[in-house]
Write a protein that holds these residues in place. Structure first.
Motif, PDB file in Angstrom:
ATOM      1  N   GLU A 929       0.829  -1.210   0.000  1.00 26.78           N
ATOM      2  CA  GLU A 929       0.000   0.000   0.000  1.00 26.78           C
ATOM      3  C   GLU A 929       0.866   1.264   0.000  1.00 26.78           C
ATOM      4  O   GLU A 929       0.627   2.210  -0.746  1.00 26.78           O
ATOM      5  CB  GLU A 929      -0.929  -0.010   1.221  1.00 26.78           C
ATOM      6  CG  GLU A 929      -1.840   1.217   1.348  1.00 26.78           C
ATOM      7  CD  GLU A 929      -2.696   1.477   0.096  1.00 26.78           C
ATOM      8  OE1 GLU A 929      -3.039   2.642  -0.134  1.00 26.78           O
ATOM      9  OE2 GLU A 929      -3.005   0.508  -0.664  1.00 26.78           O
ATOM     10  N   ASN A 930       1.897   1.272   0.857  1.00 28.22           N
ATOM     11  CA  ASN A 930       2.811   2.433   0.887  1.00 28.22           C
ATOM     12  C   ASN A 930       3.507   2.622  -0.457  1.00 28.22           C
ATOM     13  O   ASN A 930       3.651   3.745  -0.960  1.00 28.22           O
ATOM     14  CB  ASN A 930       3.874   2.241   1.978  1.00 28.22           C
ATOM     15  CG  ASN A 930       3.286   2.420   3.371  1.00 28.22           C
ATOM     16  OD1 ASN A 930       2.146   2.828   3.501  1.00 28.22           O
ATOM     17  ND2 ASN A 930       4.059   2.103   4.396  1.00 28.22           N
ATOM     18  N   ALA A 931       3.940   1.509  -1.047  1.00 29.27           N
ATOM     19  CA  ALA A 931       4.632   1.575  -2.340  1.00 29.27           C
ATOM     20  C   ALA A 931       3.703   2.129  -3.421  1.00 29.27           C
ATOM     21  O   ALA A 931       4.113   2.942  -4.257  1.00 29.27           O
ATOM     22  CB  ALA A 931       5.126   0.180  -2.731  1.00 29.27           C
ATOM     23  N   ARG A 932       2.425   1.710  -3.388  1.00 33.63           N
ATOM     24  CA  ARG A 932       1.466   2.181  -4.390  1.00 33.63           C
ATOM     25  C   ARG A 932       1.289   3.696  -4.275  1.00 33.63           C
ATOM     26  O   ARG A 932       1.282   4.417  -5.275  1.00 33.63           O
ATOM     27  CB  ARG A 932       0.116   1.468  -4.187  1.00 33.63           C
ATOM     28  CG  ARG A 932      -0.921   1.785  -5.272  1.00 33.63           C
ATOM     29  CD  ARG A 932      -2.293   1.297  -4.884  1.00 33.63           C
ATOM     30  NE  ARG A 932      -2.813   1.985  -3.701  1.00 33.63           N
ATOM     31  CZ  ARG A 932      -3.293   3.228  -3.708  1.00 33.63           C
ATOM     32  NH1 ARG A 932      -3.307   3.949  -4.834  1.00 33.63           N
ATOM     33  NH2 ARG A 932      -3.731   3.783  -2.603  1.00 33.63           N
ATOM     34  N   GLN A 933       1.159   4.199  -3.034  1.00 33.40           N
ATOM     35  CA  GLN A 933       0.970   5.650  -2.838  1.00 33.40           C
ATOM     36  C   GLN A 933       2.198   6.447  -3.309  1.00 33.40           C
ATOM     37  O   GLN A 933       2.066   7.490  -3.944  1.00 33.40           O
ATOM     38  CB  GLN A 933       0.721   5.945  -1.352  1.00 33.40           C
ATOM     39  CG  GLN A 933      -0.657   5.506  -0.875  1.00 33.40           C
ATOM     40  CD  GLN A 933      -0.883   5.949   0.568  1.00 33.40           C
ATOM     41  OE1 GLN A 933      -0.513   7.033   0.969  1.00 33.40           O
ATOM     42  NE2 GLN A 933      -1.515   5.076   1.343  1.00 33.40           N
ATOM     43  N   ILE A 934       3.378   5.932  -3.013  1.00 29.92           N
ATOM     44  CA  ILE A 934       4.608   6.631  -3.409  1.00 29.92           C
ATOM     45  C   ILE A 934       4.724   6.674  -4.932  1.00 29.92           C
ATOM     46  O   ILE A 934       5.003   7.713  -5.525  1.00 29.92           O
ATOM     47  CB  ILE A 934       5.849   5.946  -2.788  1.00 29.92           C
ATOM     48  CG1 ILE A 934       5.849   6.165  -1.276  1.00 29.92           C
ATOM     49  CG2 ILE A 934       7.141   6.494  -3.394  1.00 29.92           C
ATOM     50  CD1 ILE A 934       6.899   5.378  -0.529  1.00 29.92           C
ATOM     51  N   ARG A 935       4.464   5.524  -5.576  1.00 30.02           N
ATOM     52  CA  ARG A 935       4.587   5.472  -7.042  1.00 30.02           C
ATOM     53  C   ARG A 935       3.553   6.360  -7.721  1.00 30.02           C
ATOM     54  O   ARG A 935       3.846   7.072  -8.675  1.00 30.02           O
ATOM     55  CB  ARG A 935       4.427   4.022  -7.552  1.00 30.02           C
ATOM     56  CG  ARG A 935       5.666   3.189  -7.382  1.00 30.02           C
ATOM     57  CD  ARG A 935       6.618   3.183  -8.571  1.00 30.02           C
ATOM     58  NE  ARG A 935       6.795   4.415  -9.310  1.00 30.02           N
ATOM     59  CZ  ARG A 935       7.803   5.252  -9.136  1.00 30.02           C
ATOM     60  NH1 ARG A 935       8.713   5.041  -8.233  1.00 30.02           N
ATOM     61  NH2 ARG A 935       7.916   6.329  -9.885  1.00 30.02           N
ATOM     62  N   SER A 936       2.312   6.366  -7.211  1.00 31.96           N
ATOM     63  CA  SER A 936       1.269   7.193  -7.850  1.00 31.96           C
ATOM     64  C   SER A 936       1.595   8.677  -7.681  1.00 31.96           C
ATOM     65  O   SER A 936       1.304   9.494  -8.542  1.00 31.96           O
ATOM     66  CB  SER A 936      -0.112   6.873  -7.281  1.00 31.96           C
ATOM     67  OG  SER A 936      -0.162   7.229  -5.920  1.00 31.96           O
ATOM     68  N   PHE A 937       2.247   9.043  -6.562  1.00 32.88           N
ATOM     69  CA  PHE A 937       2.630  10.434  -6.347  1.00 32.88           C
ATOM     70  C   PHE A 937       3.694  10.864  -7.372  1.00 32.88           C
ATOM     71  O   PHE A 937       3.582  11.898  -8.018  1.00 32.88           O
ATOM     72  CB  PHE A 937       3.172  10.622  -4.924  1.00 32.88           C
ATOM     73  CG  PHE A 937       3.752  11.989  -4.675  1.00 32.88           C
ATOM     74  CD1 PHE A 937       2.918  13.071  -4.411  1.00 32.88           C
ATOM     75  CD2 PHE A 937       5.131  12.211  -4.714  1.00 32.88           C
ATOM     76  CE1 PHE A 937       3.456  14.339  -4.189  1.00 32.88           C
ATOM     77  CE2 PHE A 937       5.666  13.462  -4.500  1.00 32.88           C
ATOM     78  CZ  PHE A 937       4.812  14.527  -4.233  1.00 32.88           C
TER      79      PHE A 937
END
Length: 949
Positions: A929-937
């Motif tokens: 979940e953290n990785a998804r948020q960082i990549r989408s940012f």
């Protein structure tokens, strides 16, 4: 002229110094004789005096000398100069300058360097830690040299360093230098206070009107100066008058709204200076929470209006109009907002004149409410040129003729031409102009585009910036088309929260001629369409913003696009490496035209290196004129002709004259204060009777069954090394506490074995709540200490209330919202940690008092234990030092929790590496979940998302 030999003591061979002028030799002998604070006028070669003084000690050998307060550029200059001096003197003991300027330099390396001796330029934070930790004993230091003495306040790190140095070393020399007399004249007895902070008794003043200085610079070798007053165009004068009217009205509004404040300096003349809004803000700081929204807005507007005035005289017409577009967009209320929070000056008639005239300098035409005509009757490019450009071309032509008809005499000057500008943006503009001023309709006239010789051209073809401005206009129109869309995308998420109070001081970033789409991210919200809609509410209405009008102008400019393409290759830095032999060749100094920005003391170095025969000062600068005077007087065999350009009747001229007058007034006040100054005698504690010093530690308060407490050693406080950015360690030391610097993992200050304090300024407190860091810090303190405390420290100059800090919050909103939001978070923190004690302190001075009270009748902390607390087994505290700014940037990224942050810091080298990491890497490291948020940012595009169409 060869440098004189100045023999210093019995040293062999004699020390050779490069001080050819009489006043330089006087200053040198005065500083060698005794400790003093030297204040000289700007441009008289302060760094040359410093390097000669350092060299005289360097050549003697067996010295340990500390240079404090030098920045990176000054370190480079001094290091190079010392190496040259050593080569000329051929002294075997010279070691040159050694830099100690990074936390990554290990303790062992520093200790080894100090043992070897020499001259060290060292950052204040490292030096204070080394002094306090015993790594460097102040008693073995031969002497200390402090630059930028005007910055040394009572609570500054430099004053702390000097205090420790003087307490433990009574014999070492101490010299302080400054070339900024103005800060020494504000407040009550400012010179006396700074002298006291530096433990010095003698001030040495050398203004430009000093008898010896005048005699040295005004002899037979005076530089030839040709003063050229350039008239502004009518449009420029109209814009300047409009902006000055806006400034005047803003100052009147300020005076009306804030009657109880000293306003003697709130004048139009003062408003032209860079520090004006800082002075006003400082005066209003103590009542900032009671200051009205309108006043706060006007304070910000004054900074913006001064930037507009400066931009008028430095930007070309197209860039200036583009900058005003961003100002208008940032000042417009966002769509759907009910609050009319535009800046008051925008509603003045003068503002309409400003925007309208700026646009008419770029293009004009018939504006109809319907669709604009797409033929030549639509919008026509005007592209007004800056008056200085044509004069610059004339000067270069005159120099060419002068060189042709009067071949160069036998002197040491090269035939090079040095053009000095205010900043890099103006330099880029002039380079582009000089390269393209003979280009017309895609042709390069007789050779390279940068050829200044006008004789080969037809009679009627004069140097012109038309080619450059047409290219800029095309870029501007493409930029304008995209601007609204991008700004909408960038600010779509918080459109309703924006209230138009963003600071505009970043407007300077629009300087130069880089790709036009790179700079819009720094501006405030809103879109350019709102500029056209504002006439309904009585605000500025500017003709020519409609898409159809812009399309017509694009068609007007389109035919030349193909013609211009070949000539565009002549742009700066865009030369293809077709012919390697031509590319790799040394410039002939006689044909060189060098465009350079003013760069303080480093300009002395530039003049010595280039040895120009002609200098064109594109913008006035008093310090540079003096540098040329010193250069010319120092070298009898070098001819210099100076062309001094300024806009007549402009704020540029007014600012220059005002700066000269202010410096002269400052020196006059300093001379007067020096005549009336009382000597400061300090109490020497080293001769104190041991019995008396013991009695001073006795606590005579015996209450509630207490016992008489007496310790022969002073109280001790363990301080985290990162805390030395604040003034609190200095104040604790001033209260006779022993400050022990350590790399702490838990807390900032350890007062006793049970009391640990986490210090937060209000700004820190807000950011710590936003990223959740404070909860983690409180949790770790409770794991290892019995009585953890949170210290919330306010600034001594500001109000002791939370309300003024609304401006510091990253979330945009009103003061009351932010105040209550902060209070709510503090309540949640107290609920989560009921035993956490919160200390409210109005200033660092009060904090030092509170710490003293908390330590009474308590055991002293153990520094070794304090360092080990919170570290994993086998961890080295030195290895846990990371740069703070990239960490703060990563904390702001969605999905980066404190645990994830630690892992990212240990795994990746920098923020760029995190941004480029792929999903799989991040998944394994910090979770899906953290990785998804960082990549989408990091993958989000400002072009494709949001409703910017």
């Amino acid at each position: 002229m060869s440098a004189p030999d100045v023999t210093d003591g019995p040293a062999e061979p004699p020390v050779r110094l490069s001080l050819p002028l009489e006043f330089q030799q006087d200053v040198f002998h005065e500083l060698r004789a005794e400790d003093a604070l030297l204040v000289v006028a700007r441009g008289l070669g302060l760094l040359r005096l410093v390097t000669n003084l350092l060299h005289s000690y360097d050549a003697a050998g067996n010295n340990l000398i500390l240079l404090v307060g030098a920045d990176d550029r000054e370190n480079g200059w001094i290091g190079e100069a010392l190496a040259e001096h050593a080569a000329v003197s051929m002294s075997p003991k010279c070691r040159g300058l050694q830099l100690v300027n990074t936390d990554l330099m290990s303790v062992g390396t520093r200790e080894k360097m100090y043992t070897g001796g020499g001259i060290f330029s060292i950052t204040s934070r490292i030096l204070i830690v080394d002094f306090l930790s015993g790594l460097l004993d102040p008693a073995i230091v031969t002497g200390m040299i402090a630059l930028h003495a005007e910055r040394i306040a009572a609570t500054s790190l430099e004053a702390f360093i000097v205090r420790i140095f003087r307490q433990k070393n009574k014999n070492g020399f101490l010299k302080a230098f400054s070339d900024q007399p103005e800060p020494f004249t504000s407040g009550f007895q400012p010179l006396t206070n700074i002298m006291r902070n530096l433990f010095l008794r003698k001030p040495v003043l050398y203004p430009r009107f000093h008898v010896t200085v005048a005699k040295s610079l005004e002899g037979k070798r005076k530089a030839e100066v040709i003063e050229l007053e350039v008239p502004m165009t009518d449009a420029m004068r109209d814009i300047q008058n409009a902006v000055l009217e806006c400034v005047e009205v803003s100052i009147m509004e300020l005076k009306k709204a804030n009657t109880g404040i000293e306003m003697e300096d709130w004048t139009l003349d003062s408003a032209l200076h860079r520090s004006f809004d800082t002075i006003i803000r400082r005066q209003l700081d103590s009542v900032w929470h009671r200051t009205s929204f309108r006043t706060k807005q006007i304070v910000r507007d004054l900074s913006l209006l001064r930037t507009i005035l400066h931009s008028l005289l430095t930007f070309d017409a197209v860039s200036f109009n583009k900058y005003l577009d961003t100002v208008l967009a940032a000042s417009s209320p966002p769509p759907g907002s009910t609050r009319q929070s535009q800046s008051p000056w925008l509603f003045l008639d003068a503002a309409h004149t400003l925007f309208d005239t700026a646009k008419r300098r770029v293009y004009t035409g018939r504006i109809s409410e319907g669709t604009a005509a797409t033929d030549k009757d639509g919008l026509n490019p005007v592209l007004e040129e800056m008056p200085k450009w044509s004069l610059l071309a004339e000067i270069l032509e005159e120099i060419e003729r002068d060189v042709y008809f009067n071949p160069q005499p036998q002197d040491e000057s090269t035939g090079s031409i040095l053009i000095m500008c205010g900043d890099q943006g103006t330099c880029r503009q002039l380079r582009e102009f000089l390269q393209t001023m003979h280009v017309e309709d895609g042709e390069v006239a007789n050779g390279a585009a940068g050829d200044e010789d006008d004789e080969a051209l037809p009679e009627e073809r004069k140097p012109s910036a038309n080619f450059m401005l047409r290219r800029k206009l095309r870029n501007y129109l493409q930029w304008k088309r995209d601007f609204a869309r991008v700004s909408n995308n960038l600010f779509a998420e918080n459109n309703k929260a924006i209230n138009g109070t963003a600071s505009h001081s970043g407007g300077q970033g629009n300087r130069g001629r880089g790709p036009p789409n790179k700079r819009r991210r720094m501006r405030g919200g809103g879109n350019t369409n709102s500029g056209a809609q504002r006439a309904a509410n009585g605000s500025v209405h500017v003709a020519g913003d409609k898409d159809s009008h812009i399309q017509a102008l694009m068609q007007e400019l389109a035919p030349n696009e193909m013609d211009d393409a070949p000539a565009a290759k002549a742009d700066v830095g865009a030369d293809p490496l077709d012919d390697m032999d031509d590319y790799y060749e040394l410039y002939d100094m006689n044909d060189l035209v060098l465009v350079h920005p003013y760069d303080g003391d480093l300009d002395d170095h530039l003049l010595e290196e280039v040895k120009p025969r002609y200098v064109i000062m594109y913008e006035p600068d008093a310090a540079f004129i003096r540098r040329i005077e010193v250069y010319r007087s120092s070298h009898g065999s070098r001819q210099v002709r100076v062309y001094f350009m300024y806009y007549g009747g402009s704020v540029e001229e007014q600012r220059y004259l005002s700066a000269v007058r202010r410096e002269k007034d400052a020196f006059t006040k300093l001379i007067r204060e020096r005549g009336n100054m009382a000597l400061t005698f300090t109490h020497d504690t080293s001769n104190l009777d041991p019995q008396e010093s013991f009695l001073r530690t006795v606590n005579t308060r015996i209450a509630g069954g207490g016992r008489l407490a007496a310790t022969a050693e002073p109280p001790r406080v363990v301080v985290d090394v990162r805390e030395f950015r604040s003034s609190l360690p200095s104040l604790l030391h001033g209260r006779n506490m022993v400050v022990v610097p350590c790399m702490l993992t838990v807390g900032d200050y350890v007062l006793t074995p049970t009391i640990c304090v986490e210090r937060k300024s209000i700004k820190d407190l807000i950011s710590s709540f936003n990223d959740g860091r404070l909860f983690n810090q409180a949790e770790t303190m409770f794991l290892h200490y019995k009585s953890p405390m949170l210290l919330i420290e306010f600034d001594a100059q500001k109000a002791f209330t939370l309300e003024p800090f609304a401006d510091l919050s990253s979330a945009v909103g009103t003061a009351s919202n932010v105040g209550s939001d902060l209070q709510s978070k503090l309540v949640l923190l107290c609920l989560a940690f009921p035993k956490l004690r919160i200390i409210w302190s109005s200033s660092p001075y009060q904090t030092a008092e509170i710490f003293e009270e908390l330590k009474k009748q308590q055991d002293e902390p153990d520094p070794i234990k304090a360092v080990q607390i919170g570290l994993e087994a086998g961890d080295d505290p030195e290895s846990r030092t990371f740069s703070q700014i990239p960490q703060d940037m990563l904390r702001a990224v969605p999905g980066v929790t404190s645990k994830a942050l630690q892992r990212l810091i240990l795994e990746y080298e920098n923020v760029q590496a995190v941004a480029n990491a792929d999903d799989e890497e991040l998944n394994n490291l910090i979770g899906r979940e953290n990785a998804r948020q960082i990549r989408s940012f990091f993958d989000r595009s400002v072009w494709d998302e949001g409703g910017g169409d």
